[in-house]
Write a protein that holds these residues in place. Structure first.
Motif, short mmCIF file in Angstrom:
data_model
loop_
_atom_site.label_atom_id
_atom_site.label_comp_id
_atom_site.label_asym_id
_atom_site.label_seq_id
_atom_site.Cartn_x
_atom_site.Cartn_y
_atom_site.Cartn_z
N THR A 12 -6.93 -1.57 -0.43
CA THR A 12 -5.48 -1.39 -0.50
C THR A 12 -5.10 0.04 -0.08
O THR A 12 -4.18 0.25 0.72
N LEU A 13 -5.83 1.00 -0.61
CA LEU A 13 -5.59 2.41 -0.26
C LEU A 13 -5.71 2.64 1.25
O LEU A 13 -4.93 3.40 1.84
N SER A 14 -6.66 1.97 1.89
CA SER A 14 -6.91 2.20 3.33
C SER A 14 -5.73 1.82 4.21
O SER A 14 -5.65 2.25 5.35
N GLU A 15 -4.81 1.02 3.67
CA GLU A 15 -3.63 0.64 4.46
C GLU A 15 -2.42 1.54 4.15
O GLU A 15 -1.32 1.28 4.63
N SER A 16 -2.66 2.60 3.36
CA SER A 16 -1.55 3.50 3.00
C SER A 16 -1.59 4.76 3.84
O SER A 16 -2.60 5.08 4.48
N ASP A 17 -0.50 5.51 3.81
CA ASP A 17 -0.41 6.77 4.55
C ASP A 17 -1.17 7.91 3.86
O ASP A 17 -1.44 8.94 4.48
N ILE A 18 -1.49 7.74 2.57
CA ILE A 18 -2.15 8.81 1.81
C ILE A 18 -3.65 8.55 1.68
O ILE A 18 -4.35 9.23 0.91
N ALA A 19 -4.16 7.59 2.43
CA ALA A 19 -5.54 7.13 2.26
C ALA A 19 -6.58 8.24 2.30
O ALA A 19 -7.40 8.37 1.38
N GLN A 20 -6.56 9.06 3.35
CA GLN A 20 -7.61 10.07 3.48
C GLN A 20 -7.54 11.12 2.36
O GLN A 20 -8.57 11.52 1.82
N PRO B 52 0.80 -1.23 0.00
CA PRO B 52 0.00 0.00 0.00
C PRO B 52 0.83 1.28 0.00
O PRO B 52 0.48 2.24 -0.68
N ASN B 53 1.93 1.29 0.75
CA ASN B 53 2.77 2.49 0.78
C ASN B 53 3.79 2.52 -0.34
O ASN B 53 4.54 3.49 -0.48
N GLY B 54 3.81 1.48 -1.16
CA GLY B 54 4.67 1.45 -2.34
C GLY B 54 3.95 1.99 -3.56
O GLY B 54 4.50 2.05 -4.65
N MET B 55 2.68 2.39 -3.36
CA MET B 55 1.88 2.93 -4.46
C MET B 55 1.65 4.43 -4.25
O MET B 55 1.39 4.87 -3.14
N SER B 56 1.76 5.17 -5.34
CA SER B 56 1.55 6.62 -5.28
C SER B 56 0.08 6.94 -5.57
O SER B 56 -0.69 6.06 -5.96
N GLU B 57 -0.26 8.20 -5.43
CA GLU B 57 -1.62 8.65 -5.78
C GLU B 57 -1.93 8.30 -7.23
O GLU B 57 -3.03 7.84 -7.56
N ALA B 58 -0.95 8.51 -8.12
CA ALA B 58 -1.14 8.18 -9.54
C ALA B 58 -1.39 6.69 -9.74
O ALA B 58 -2.21 6.29 -10.57
N ASP B 59 -0.70 5.86 -8.96
CA ASP B 59 -0.89 4.41 -9.05
C ASP B 59 -2.32 4.03 -8.65
O ASP B 59 -2.97 3.22 -9.31
N TYR B 60 -2.78 4.61 -7.54
CA TYR B 60 -4.15 4.31 -7.08
C TYR B 60 -5.19 4.78 -8.10
O TYR B 60 -6.18 4.08 -8.36
N ASN B 61 -4.95 5.93 -8.69
CA ASN B 61 -5.88 6.41 -9.71
C ASN B 61 -5.87 5.52 -10.95
O ASN B 61 -6.92 5.26 -11.55
N ARG B 62 -4.70 5.02 -11.29
CA ARG B 62 -4.59 4.09 -12.44
C ARG B 62 -5.35 2.80 -12.14
O ARG B 62 -6.08 2.28 -12.98
#
Length: 235
Positions: free
Chosen positions: A102-110, A74-84
């Motif tokens: 997956t996003l919910s386990e990242s630091d950029i989730a909110q 989850p933290n190995g993915m960027s905002e662009a990755d999640y959007n893709r």
């Protein structure tokens, strides 16, 4: 374990009955029909592997895409990755149960979920609200801004009945999750659920679903589940 081996393993785990169920919920070919619980032993062998997750997600195969979410970093993915990933999530079981999880386990989730909620796009909005459900049901209450969650309840109350169908379902789940898992706003969530009332979600080729967050919160209260938090989000 390499890509070809994982695809072969997933194919072996597929069941026709499960495949039919996924197809009836909006999945389309290619897929094998693998029950999520059946993926656990394979996930334990691989653990986290972002490169492999990307290969699997790119196949367009529903089961491979779901499994990609389990082994992604989850933290190995960027905002662009999640959007893709969300661009390729063609129905709610991918947007809400793979990408949002997956996003919910990242630091950029909110931050990312906030953008999705404000996007106006049905599955993006659904994924954004769903991400908050996963977050609130797992993270400690102090990790959230009470005023922000309160404002989200206000927005929801005024817009849920006119939102797109899948978004309605995720929003309804948000009220329920705040009511059960986020103690600072339990009472406000109960009041909001009461005011919202029954939410009708229309579905293609199926009867409408009628959702009642207020009743479901009460059931969890009766079971002594107030303040419930999941230990893990991903399986």
């Amino acid at each position: 374990m390499d890509f070809e081996t994982v695809m072969q393993e997933l194919e072996v785990l597929g069941k026709e009955r499960t495949k039919k169920m996924y197809l009836s919920n909006g999945a389309h070919e290619p897929l094998f029909g693998v029950a999520t619980g059946a993926m656990k032993p394979l996930a334990k062998k691989i653990k986290i592997n972002q490169r492999l997750a990307e290969e699997l997600y790119a196949t367009g195969n529903y089961d491979a895409m779901y499994f990609a979410g389990i082994i992604a970093d989850p933290n190995g993915m960027s905002e662009a990755d999640y959007n893709r990933w969300l661009d390729e999530a063609y129905f709610y079981m991918l947007s809400d149960y793979v990408v949002a999880v997956t996003l919910s386990e990242s630091d950029i989730a909110q931050d990312v979920a906030d953008q999705w909620i404000g996007s106006g796009d049905e599955l993006r909005m659904s994924a954004g609200w769903s991400c908050y459900c996963w977050l609130l049901g797992n993270r400690k209450d102090h990790e959230f801004s009470e005023s922000k969650i309160s404002n989200m309840l206000d927005i929801l109350k005024n817009s849920i009945h006119t939102s797109p169908e899948r978004t309605k379902s995720a929003m309804n789940n948000f009220v329920y999750t705040v009511g059960v898992s986020y103690l600072p706003l339990h009472e406000k969530a109960v009041e909001t659920a009461k005011e919202v009332g029954i939410v009708e979600v229309k579905r293609d080729k199926k009867n409408s679903s009628f959702l009642n967050a207020y009743e479901n919160i009460q059931k969890q209260m009766d079971r002594g589940k107030l303040g419930f938090k999941r230990k893990y989000v991903r399986c």
